[in-house]
Design an enzyme around this catalytic site. Structure first.
Site, short mmCIF file in Angstrom:
data_model
loop_
_atom_site.label_atom_id
_atom_site.label_comp_id
_atom_site.label_asym_id
_atom_site.label_seq_id
_atom_site.Cartn_x
_atom_site.Cartn_y
_atom_site.Cartn_z
N HIS A 1 0.83 -1.20 0.00
CA HIS A 1 0.00 0.00 0.00
C HIS A 1 0.86 1.24 0.00
O HIS A 1 2.08 1.20 0.14
CB HIS A 1 -0.99 0.01 1.19
N CYS B 1 5.28 5.68 5.04
CA CYS B 1 4.12 5.01 4.45
C CYS B 1 3.58 5.75 3.23
O CYS B 1 2.72 5.23 2.51
CB CYS B 1 3.02 4.80 5.49
N HIS C 1 4.94 -0.06 -0.49
CA HIS C 1 5.72 -0.96 0.38
C HIS C 1 4.73 -1.99 0.91
O HIS C 1 3.51 -1.80 0.83
CB HIS C 1 6.38 -0.19 1.53
N HIS D 1 3.23 -5.00 3.76
CA HIS D 1 3.07 -5.41 5.15
C HIS D 1 2.60 -6.87 5.17
O HIS D 1 1.90 -7.32 4.27
CB HIS D 1 2.01 -4.58 5.87
N ASP E 1 -4.71 -10.73 -0.74
CA ASP E 1 -3.38 -11.33 -0.60
C ASP E 1 -2.56 -11.14 -1.87
O ASP E 1 -3.03 -11.43 -2.97
CB ASP E 1 -3.50 -12.82 -0.27
N HIS E 2 -1.32 -10.66 -1.68
CA HIS E 2 -0.39 -10.39 -2.80
C HIS E 2 -0.95 -9.36 -3.77
O HIS E 2 -0.63 -9.37 -4.95
CB HIS E 2 0.02 -11.68 -3.51
N GLU F 1 -0.93 -4.60 11.52
CA GLU F 1 -0.16 -4.18 10.35
C GLU F 1 1.32 -4.50 10.57
O GLU F 1 2.04 -4.80 9.63
CB GLU F 1 -0.35 -2.68 10.11
NI NI Z 1 2.52 1.03 5.53
#
Ligand code: NI
Length: 137
Positions: free
Chosen positions: A16, A35, A41, A43, A81-82, A126
């Site tokens: 995200h 962020c 990037h 998580h 996911d992914h 997160e």
């Molecule tokens: Ni983040």
């Protein structure tokens, strides 16, 4: 009958970027720091879905955790996911994908498939130390 809470853990990896289109890169960085990195990037999100309700006299269950597992897979894991949450997931097209907002989106996706008399709570990690919870208020 006693009220009991049952929990199911799940996991997804997703990318995200936190930012507002209407703010400058500088202001985004001031508010969201790393962020807001333009190149995204990832998580490793850990999810706990909790259901509170009365134990069924018939089954002894509050809710079948196998069914809950399948619901989380179809509504959350297959969708997130992914994925890049900002780009791939329609719910975040105009919604900043913070842990707070992700937890509300997950709540709304699951809630409509669950019996109305069960209380739903979403807990979303997160990072191992940063997590949020949402139960529909
Ligand atoms: Ni983040």
């Amino acid at each position: 009958m006693p009220k009991v809470t049952v929990h199911r853990k799940a996991h997804f990896n997703a990318a995200h970027r936190l930012y507002r289109k209407d703010w400058s890169d500088e202001k985004n960085f001031d508010v969201f720091s790393k962020c807001s990195n333009p190149n995204f990037h990832g998580h490793n999100y850990e999810l706990i879905v909790s259901l509170t309700g009365e134990i069924s006299k018939e089954t002894g269950y509050v809710y079948d955790l196998g069914k809950l597992k399948d619901l989380i897979k179809s509504e959350v894991e297959d969708a997130f996911d992914h994925k890049n949450l900002n780009i791939d997931v329609k719910e975040f097209k105009d919604l900043n994908p913070t842990a707070e907002n992700i937890s509300v989106v997950i709540y709304n996706k699951l809630k409509k498939h669950l019996p109305k008399d069960l209380e739903l709570e979403i807990t979303l990690y997160e990072t191992p130390r940063n997590f949020v919870s949402y139960s529909g208020d």
